[in-house]
Design a protein around this motif. Structure first.
Motif, mmCIF file in Angstrom:
data_model
loop_
_atom_site.group_PDB
_atom_site.id
_atom_site.type_symbol
_atom_site.label_atom_id
_atom_site.label_comp_id
_atom_site.label_asym_id
_atom_site.label_seq_id
_atom_site.Cartn_x
_atom_site.Cartn_y
_atom_site.Cartn_z
ATOM 1 N N TRP A 180 0.844 -1.202 0.000
ATOM 2 C CA TRP A 180 0.000 0.000 0.000
ATOM 3 C C TRP A 180 0.881 1.254 0.000
ATOM 4 C CZ3 TRP A 180 -1.321 3.151 4.610
ATOM 5 C CH2 TRP A 180 -2.278 4.142 4.317
ATOM 6 N N ARG A 181 1.927 1.226 0.820
ATOM 7 C CA ARG A 181 2.840 2.365 0.887
ATOM 8 C C ARG A 181 3.543 2.569 -0.447
ATOM 9 N NH1 ARG A 181 3.488 1.596 6.481
ATOM 10 N NH2 ARG A 181 1.911 3.008 7.287
ATOM 11 N N ARG A 182 3.702 1.463 -1.187
ATOM 12 C CA ARG A 182 4.365 1.590 -2.495
ATOM 13 C C ARG A 182 3.386 2.061 -3.555
ATOM 14 N NH1 ARG A 182 7.597 -3.721 -2.852
ATOM 15 N NH2 ARG A 182 6.678 -3.756 -4.917
ATOM 16 N N GLY A 183 2.149 2.332 -3.164
ATOM 17 C CA GLY A 183 1.236 2.979 -4.107
ATOM 18 C C GLY A 183 0.091 2.121 -4.614
ATOM 19 N N PHE A 184 0.018 0.870 -4.155
ATOM 20 C CA PHE A 184 -1.111 0.055 -4.598
ATOM 21 C C PHE A 184 -2.354 0.414 -3.786
ATOM 22 C CE2 PHE A 184 2.509 -2.412 -6.017
ATOM 23 C CZ PHE A 184 2.128 -2.687 -7.316
ATOM 24 N N GLU A 185 -3.479 0.531 -4.482
ATOM 25 C CA GLU A 185 -4.684 0.980 -3.789
ATOM 26 C C GLU A 185 -5.532 -0.179 -3.295
ATOM 27 O OE1 GLU A 185 -5.173 3.050 -7.321
ATOM 28 O OE2 GLU A 185 -5.345 5.018 -6.375
ATOM 29 N N MET A 186 -5.283 -1.347 -3.872
ATOM 30 C CA MET A 186 -5.977 -2.546 -3.391
ATOM 31 C C MET A 186 -4.984 -3.700 -3.416
ATOM 32 S SD MET A 186 -9.592 -3.962 -3.542
ATOM 33 C CE MET A 186 -10.320 -3.461 -5.076
ATOM 34 N N VAL A 187 -4.784 -4.310 -2.262
ATOM 35 C CA VAL A 187 -3.867 -5.443 -2.169
ATOM 36 C C VAL A 187 -4.685 -6.643 -1.721
ATOM 37 C CG1 VAL A 187 -1.718 -6.295 -1.209
ATOM 38 C CG2 VAL A 187 -2.093 -3.834 -1.381
ATOM 39 N N TYR A 188 -4.853 -7.628 -2.594
ATOM 40 C CA TYR A 188 -5.678 -8.760 -2.213
ATOM 41 C C TYR A 188 -4.862 -10.026 -2.036
ATOM 42 C CZ TYR A 188 -5.511 -9.418 -7.298
ATOM 43 O OH TYR A 188 -5.096 -9.528 -8.589
ATOM 44 N N ALA A 189 -5.269 -10.821 -1.059
ATOM 45 C CA ALA A 189 -4.598 -12.093 -0.817
ATOM 46 C C ALA A 189 -5.166 -13.129 -1.771
ATOM 47 C CB ALA A 189 -4.824 -12.526 0.626
ATOM 48 N N GLN A 190 -4.272 -13.911 -2.350
ATOM 49 C CA GLN A 190 -4.680 -14.944 -3.306
ATOM 50 C C GLN A 190 -4.309 -16.298 -2.743
ATOM 51 O OE1 GLN A 190 -2.844 -13.427 -6.890
ATOM 52 N NE2 GLN A 190 -4.587 -14.144 -8.084
ATOM 53 N N ARG A 191 -5.308 -17.124 -2.489
ATOM 54 C CA ARG A 191 -4.973 -18.433 -1.920
ATOM 55 C C ARG A 191 -4.357 -19.305 -2.981
ATOM 56 N NH1 ARG A 191 -10.686 -20.592 0.102
ATOM 57 N NH2 ARG A 191 -9.554 -22.560 0.243
ATOM 58 N N THR A 192 -3.287 -20.013 -2.567
ATOM 59 C CA THR A 192 -2.539 -20.782 -3.554
ATOM 60 C C THR A 192 -3.164 -22.144 -3.807
ATOM 61 O OG1 THR A 192 -1.077 -21.265 -1.708
ATOM 62 C CG2 THR A 192 -0.294 -19.683 -3.339
ATOM 63 N N ASP A 193 -3.877 -22.682 -2.840
ATOM 64 C CA ASP A 193 -4.571 -23.939 -3.131
ATOM 65 C C ASP A 193 -5.884 -23.991 -2.376
ATOM 66 O OD1 ASP A 193 -4.280 -26.244 -0.742
ATOM 67 O OD2 ASP A 193 -2.966 -24.517 -0.580
ATOM 68 N N ARG A 194 -6.754 -24.843 -2.863
ATOM 69 C CA ARG A 194 -8.082 -24.951 -2.270
ATOM 70 C C ARG A 194 -8.271 -26.308 -1.610
ATOM 71 N NH1 ARG A 194 -12.557 -22.133 -3.091
ATOM 72 N NH2 ARG A 194 -12.246 -20.043 -3.891
ATOM 73 N N ARG A 195 -7.145 -26.898 -1.176
ATOM 74 C CA ARG A 195 -7.239 -28.259 -0.678
ATOM 75 C C ARG A 195 -8.182 -28.364 0.526
ATOM 76 N NH1 ARG A 195 -1.682 -29.716 0.444
ATOM 77 N NH2 ARG A 195 -1.229 -28.204 -1.182
ATOM 78 N N LEU A 196 -8.331 -27.274 1.251
ATOM 79 C CA LEU A 196 -9.160 -27.347 2.456
ATOM 80 C C LEU A 196 -10.647 -27.452 2.156
ATOM 81 C CD1 LEU A 196 -7.326 -25.001 4.942
ATOM 82 C CD2 LEU A 196 -7.432 -27.477 4.896
ATOM 83 N N ASP A 197 -11.047 -27.034 0.959
ATOM 84 C CA ASP A 197 -12.449 -27.217 0.573
ATOM 85 C C ASP A 197 -12.643 -28.653 0.103
ATOM 86 O OD1 ASP A 197 -12.873 -24.585 1.085
ATOM 87 O OD2 ASP A 197 -12.608 -23.937 -0.993
ATOM 88 N N GLY A 198 -13.832 -29.175 0.282
ATOM 89 C CA GLY A 198 -14.110 -30.517 -0.198
ATOM 90 C C GLY A 198 -14.052 -30.558 -1.721
#
Ligand code: UDP
Ligand code: MG
Length: 345
Positions: free
Chosen positions: A113-131
């Motif tokens: 954010w400090r580097r100027g990004f207005e939206m920083v979203y987390a991207q899950r790398t795997d969905r193994r926890l979902d059935g």
């Protein structure tokens, strides 16, 4: 609390009493390390398990905890909208209460954010926890969504994200009732970047979503961001009618040339049934959209707040263009205040 906090953490929660202790512990550690002025906007979405009492306890030991208690369960998307209206930070982080979203990632968010990004979203790398079923369904949904709408959904991105004040103000402008937040994040634009992360196991309790709720979310998402399901029927109808006309002409000519005969009943019945089926589906799709139009024109407030604890009463609410009719200010603290406009109708 001095002035406006730099950072707001918005957490929608429904029946998360058992997770709140550990969540607060980890959040506090992160916030203390960051040394930023911060607030935690906890939105109690009609919990029935003492979540609110737990929040009051936390607030007694940590005044950064602020509480918005909705008058009933409005669903996660609306709880998020409520939290975003109340958040005052220059940057707002959105996260779940169940510790699936590691608070430690917030440091990385802030950096970007400090580097100027207005939206920083987390991207899950795997969905193994979902059935496997949920995984398959969500994949199918993303494919369909990409096919039908102009809005791009980054893969694996959920609600865990940081937003600049500008983005939050933009989201607060969107008044629609059926809020498919994931689509809205993309729709508002701004300078965005993803941060990969590994989603954790839910700390306590099961997911608050069942398949039916996910199905509704999927229908909401597609109808909110695409009108193709609505329009496709006219093309289909056109094709079917053209075919019927040609076939009718063929039968006419055949009858004139070779005389009438009786066979053809089965195909007749099949054609009638097929066409009525198509019509009913078409009507159903119309119904989905008409229902949404109905919901929108009623202009009900998005949510009702029973109590808002810890928000500075002397401060003017942020200029909030979400009240075009100039009625009741949005997040003014006080009992039974409406999310938008006055609680009319
Ligand atoms: N939640 C909410 N209102 C609801 C359902 C869920 O505020 O009606 C909250 C819930 O307490 C949690 C977050 O939304 O903090 C995500 O819910 P959950 O973990 O059940 O969803 P999943 O992780 O399975 O997508
Ligand atoms: Mg969860």
């Amino acid at each position: 609390m001095p002035g406006t906090p730099t950072l707001s953490i918005v957490v929608p929660m429904r029946n998360e009493a058992k997770n709140l202790g550990p969540l607060h512990e980890r959040l506090r550690a992160v916030l203390d390390r960051l040394g930023e002025s911060a607030e935690m906007v906890c939105v109690d979405d009609g919990s029935t398990d003492g979540t609110l009492d737990m929040l009051r306890l936390l607030r007694a030991v940590d005044p950064r905890v602020k509480i918005v208690s909705l008058s009933r369960n409005f669903g996660k998307e609306v709880a998020i909208a409520a939290g975003l209206r109340y958040a005052r930070g220059d940057a707002v982080v959105l996260m779940d209460a169940d510790l699936q979203h590691p608070p430690e990632l917030i440091e990385r968010f802030l950096e970007l954010w400090r580097r100027g990004f207005e939206m920083v979203y987390a991207q899950r790398t795997d969905r193994r926890l979902d059935g496997p079923l949920r995984r398959w369904l969500s994949k199918a949904f993303y494919r369909l969504f990409a096919l039908l709408s102009q809005t791009d959904l980054p893969p694996g991105a959920g609600d865990f994200r940081l937003m600049d004040r500008k983005v939050v103000d933009a989201l607060n402008l969107l008044e629609e009732r059926t809020r498919f937040t994931k689509g809205l994040y993309s729709w508002v634009g701004f300078k965005q970047i993803g941060v990969p992360y590994e989603v954790a196991e839910r700390a306590e309790g099961g997911s608050r979503f069942d398949l039916l709720a996910l199905w509704r979310l999927a229908v909401d998402g597609i109808t909110a961001f695409s009108t193709i399901p609505l329009r496709v029927w006219s093309y289909l109808g056109l094709a079917v009618s053209a075919f019927a006309l040609l076939y009718g002409a063929y039968i006419l000519i055949r009858t004139v040339l070779f005389g009438a005969d009786l066979p053809g009943y089965p195909s007749l019945i099949v054609a009638i049934m097929l066409l009525s089926g198509v019509q009913l589906i078409g009507l159903g799709v119309m119904g989905e959209y008409v229902g949404r139009i109905f919901a929108e024109v009623k202009h009900r407030p998005l949510f009702l707040v029973r109590e808002a604890i810890g928000f500075d009463e002397s401060r003017e609410p942020r200029p909030d263009a979400a009240e075009p009719r100039g009625s009741a200010a949005a997040p003014a603290p006080g009992p039974a205040r409406a999310g938008t406009a006055s609680p009319s109708r």
